[in-house]
Design a protein around this motif. Structure first.
Motif, PDB file in Angstrom:
ATOM      1  N   GLU A  70       2.923   3.352   9.586  1.00  0.00           N
ATOM      2  CA  GLU A  70       1.806   3.395   8.650  1.00  0.00           C
ATOM      3  C   GLU A  70       0.951   2.146   8.852  1.00  0.00           C
ATOM      4  O   GLU A  70       1.474   1.064   9.061  1.00  0.00           O
ATOM      5  CB  GLU A  70       2.412   3.407   7.237  1.00  0.00           C
ATOM      6  N   ASN A  71      -0.369   2.287   8.775  1.00  0.00           N
ATOM      7  CA  ASN A  71      -1.211   1.098   8.823  1.00  0.00           C
ATOM      8  C   ASN A  71      -1.528   0.651   7.400  1.00  0.00           C
ATOM      9  O   ASN A  71      -1.165   1.330   6.425  1.00  0.00           O
ATOM     10  CB  ASN A  71      -2.480   1.343   9.658  1.00  0.00           C
TER      11      ASN A  71
ATOM     12  N   ASN B  74      -5.721  10.156  -6.205  1.00  0.00           N
ATOM     13  CA  ASN B  74      -5.769  10.549  -4.801  1.00  0.00           C
ATOM     14  C   ASN B  74      -7.127  10.168  -4.248  1.00  0.00           C
ATOM     15  O   ASN B  74      -8.145  10.736  -4.638  1.00  0.00           O
ATOM     16  CB  ASN B  74      -5.521  12.046  -4.671  1.00  0.00           C
ATOM     17  N   ILE B  75      -7.162   9.166  -3.345  1.00  0.00           N
ATOM     18  CA  ILE B  75      -8.410   8.717  -2.749  1.00  0.00           C
ATOM     19  C   ILE B  75      -8.378   8.982  -1.248  1.00  0.00           C
ATOM     20  O   ILE B  75      -7.314   9.121  -0.647  1.00  0.00           O
ATOM     21  CB  ILE B  75      -8.671   7.224  -3.035  1.00  0.00           C
ATOM     22  N   ASP B  76      -9.570   9.050  -0.629  1.00  0.00           N
ATOM     23  CA  ASP B  76      -9.672   9.340   0.801  1.00  0.00           C
ATOM     24  C   ASP B  76      -9.756   8.094   1.669  1.00  0.00           C
ATOM     25  O   ASP B  76      -9.349   8.105   2.818  1.00  0.00           O
ATOM     26  CB  ASP B  76     -10.906  10.204   1.074  1.00  0.00           C
ATOM     27  N   SER B  77     -10.354   7.024   1.127  1.00  0.00           N
ATOM     28  CA  SER B  77     -10.539   5.830   1.935  1.00  0.00           C
ATOM     29  C   SER B  77     -10.563   4.589   1.050  1.00  0.00           C
ATOM     30  O   SER B  77     -10.750   4.680  -0.160  1.00  0.00           O
ATOM     31  CB  SER B  77     -11.837   5.924   2.737  1.00  0.00           C
ATOM     32  N   VAL B  78     -10.368   3.460   1.687  1.00  0.00           N
ATOM     33  CA  VAL B  78     -10.435   2.172   1.002  1.00  0.00           C
ATOM     34  C   VAL B  78     -11.246   1.222   1.868  1.00  0.00           C
ATOM     35  O   VAL B  78     -11.423   1.445   3.061  1.00  0.00           O
ATOM     36  CB  VAL B  78      -9.032   1.575   0.735  1.00  0.00           C
ATOM     37  N   GLU B  79     -11.732   0.147   1.267  1.00  0.00           N
ATOM     38  CA  GLU B  79     -12.515  -0.837   1.992  1.00  0.00           C
ATOM     39  C   GLU B  79     -11.856  -2.203   1.855  1.00  0.00           C
ATOM     40  O   GLU B  79     -11.538  -2.629   0.744  1.00  0.00           O
ATOM     41  CB  GLU B  79     -13.934  -0.880   1.419  1.00  0.00           C
TER      42      GLU B  79
ATOM     43  N   GLN C 177      -4.288   0.537   5.639  1.00  0.00           N
ATOM     44  CA  GLN C 177      -5.127   1.459   4.872  1.00  0.00           C
ATOM     45  C   GLN C 177      -4.312   2.653   4.363  1.00  0.00           C
ATOM     46  O   GLN C 177      -4.440   3.046   3.202  1.00  0.00           O
ATOM     47  CB  GLN C 177      -6.300   1.949   5.723  1.00  0.00           C
ATOM     48  N   GLN C 178      -3.481   3.219   5.202  1.00  0.00           N
ATOM     49  CA  GLN C 178      -2.633   4.339   4.786  1.00  0.00           C
ATOM     50  C   GLN C 178      -1.685   3.901   3.674  1.00  0.00           C
ATOM     51  O   GLN C 178      -1.421   4.661   2.742  1.00  0.00           O
ATOM     52  CB  GLN C 178      -1.855   4.869   5.982  1.00  0.00           C
TER      53      GLN C 178
ATOM     54  N   ILE D 292      -3.554   3.709   0.270  1.00  0.00           N
ATOM     55  CA  ILE D 292      -3.822   5.048  -0.269  1.00  0.00           C
ATOM     56  C   ILE D 292      -2.543   5.668  -0.827  1.00  0.00           C
ATOM     57  O   ILE D 292      -2.540   6.230  -1.926  1.00  0.00           O
ATOM     58  CB  ILE D 292      -4.480   5.932   0.812  1.00  0.00           C
ATOM     59  N   ARG D 293      -1.436   5.546  -0.087  1.00  0.00           N
ATOM     60  CA  ARG D 293      -0.157   6.114  -0.541  1.00  0.00           C
ATOM     61  C   ARG D 293       0.359   5.401  -1.788  1.00  0.00           C
ATOM     62  O   ARG D 293       0.740   6.047  -2.775  1.00  0.00           O
ATOM     63  CB  ARG D 293       0.895   6.012   0.580  1.00  0.00           C
TER      64      ARG D 293
END
Length: 70
Positions: free
Chosen positions: A29-30, A46-51, A32-33, A36-37
């Motif tokens: 897992e990176n 439940n989100i699709d992306s982060v910054e 960003q993953q 989100i998890r």
């Protein structure tokens, strides 16, 4: 963005204090993953992306993950 400048804290009912959501990156897992998890596991959001906004350094007390660590 609607939530810019806002922070998300969770109330830990066992420790009886407020804390940031967080966790450990799992194998394969990176970062960003992981974010989100962990956010889903701790808030059911439940989100699709982060910054990426920056880094935070803190010291963790001994736990089931091992000895004290930074």
């Amino acid at each position: 963005m609607k939530y810019q400048g806002k922070y998300l804290f969770l109330h830990n009912k066992w420790r009886k204090n407020w804390e940031l959501p967080g966790g450990i990156i799992e194998p394969g897992e990176n970062a960003q993953q992981c974010v989100i998890r962990e956010l889903f596991e701790e808030t059911n959001l439940n989100i699709d992306s982060v910054e990426f906004k920056g880094l935070m350094k803190f010291r963790l007390q001994p736990s089931f993950h091992g000895a004290e660590r930074t």
